[in-house]
Design a protein around this motif. Structure first.
Motif, mmCIF file in Angstrom:
data_model
loop_
_atom_site.group_PDB
_atom_site.id
_atom_site.type_symbol
_atom_site.label_atom_id
_atom_site.label_comp_id
_atom_site.label_asym_id
_atom_site.label_seq_id
_atom_site.Cartn_x
_atom_site.Cartn_y
_atom_site.Cartn_z
ATOM 1 N N ASP A 1 1.346 1.392 -3.875
ATOM 2 C CA ASP A 1 0.142 1.240 -4.694
ATOM 3 C C ASP A 1 -1.069 1.173 -3.768
ATOM 4 N N PRO A 2 -1.782 2.291 -3.595
ATOM 5 C CA PRO A 2 -2.886 2.342 -2.633
ATOM 6 C C PRO A 2 -4.187 1.697 -3.113
ATOM 7 N N THR A 3 -4.209 1.129 -4.316
ATOM 8 C CA THR A 3 -5.436 0.533 -4.819
ATOM 9 C C THR A 3 -5.783 -0.735 -4.036
ATOM 10 N N ILE A 4 -7.048 -1.115 -4.081
ATOM 11 C CA ILE A 4 -7.509 -2.318 -3.382
ATOM 12 C C ILE A 4 -6.878 -3.546 -4.018
ATOM 13 N N ARG A 5 -6.388 -4.459 -3.182
ATOM 14 C CA ARG A 5 -5.697 -5.646 -3.666
ATOM 15 C C ARG A 5 -6.626 -6.848 -3.659
ATOM 16 N N GLN A 6 -6.272 -7.858 -4.459
ATOM 17 C CA GLN A 6 -7.084 -9.067 -4.535
ATOM 18 C C GLN A 6 -6.785 -10.031 -3.393
ATOM 19 N N SER B 1 0.828 -1.214 0.000
ATOM 20 C CA SER B 1 0.000 0.000 0.000
ATOM 21 C C SER B 1 0.859 1.259 0.000
#
Length: 201
Positions: free
Chosen positions: A39-44, A36
């Motif tokens: 890369d702050p995007t939601i992870r799988q 995070s």
């Protein structure tokens, strides 16, 4: 970013068939969620406690502030990300190019390196894993893992009791896949950790 104070956390993801695949285990003193920071995007992937655990949640902005202030912390986290990726890539190669038996042997060797401790007649794993959890790690089925573990036990390479695995003949086990046996990390000199950050395996 989360710091494990006690207990154990497993990082998983779901396969297209809806089955759980275990990527890594996170031990006390180690962190997870470090991606995070870049890369702050939601992870799988998702995390799940395998036993009663205590975590400390550290805001991303606070970790980034500390990283700017302490370059050696930045280096430690960078090494952490690289080591985790290296281990996942190695396991992926095993999944793609080896039989179920070979995958399980590689897993046992990896677990011995990380969690092994010397006993009178070999090495004992300091982590309890069910047959289903082993299957979730190597991309196999519980039934297959049970059969292969039984074969290895009959051949005198391992011993299983109460979900504990003991390696009786490490050299012979490693020779099954043409690998060089690695001593448990506890039996070797431990590398220095930066600001309490230890590599997540």
């Amino acid at each position: 970013v989360l710091l494990v104070v006690s207990g154990r956390i497993k990082i998983c993801h779901l396969t297209p068939e809806g089955k759980q695949s275990i990527l890594v285990f996170v031990e006390p003193g180690e962190i997870f969620g470090e991606l995070s920071l870049v890369d702050p995007t939601i992870r799988q992937e998702y995390s799940e406690a395998t036993e009663n655990s205590q975590l400390v949640l550290i805001p991303r902005e606070e970790v980034q502030r500390c990283m700017h202030k302490h370059p050696d912390l930045t280096l430690g986290i960078t090494k952490l990300i690289g080591l985790r990726r290296q281990r996942v890539e190695r396991r992926l190669r095993h999944l793609l190019f080896h039989s179920n038996r070979e995958r399980l042997v590689y897993l046992l060797l990896e677990l011995i390196e990380q969690y092994g401790r010397r006993v009178d007649d070999g090495f004992e794993l300091g982590i309890k894993l069910s047959h289903q959890e082993m299957a979730n790690i190597i991309g196999s089925t519980r039934e297959t893992v049970t059969v292969v573990l039984g074969e290895l036990q009959k051949e005198g390479m391992i011993q299983i009791a109460r979900r504990r695995v003991k390696i009786l003949d490490l050299d012979r086990l490693a020779s099954q896949v043409g690998a060089v046996p690695q001593l448990p990390e506890s039996a070797a000199a431990s590398p220095p950790h930066l600001h309490g950050i230890s590599p997540v395996h």
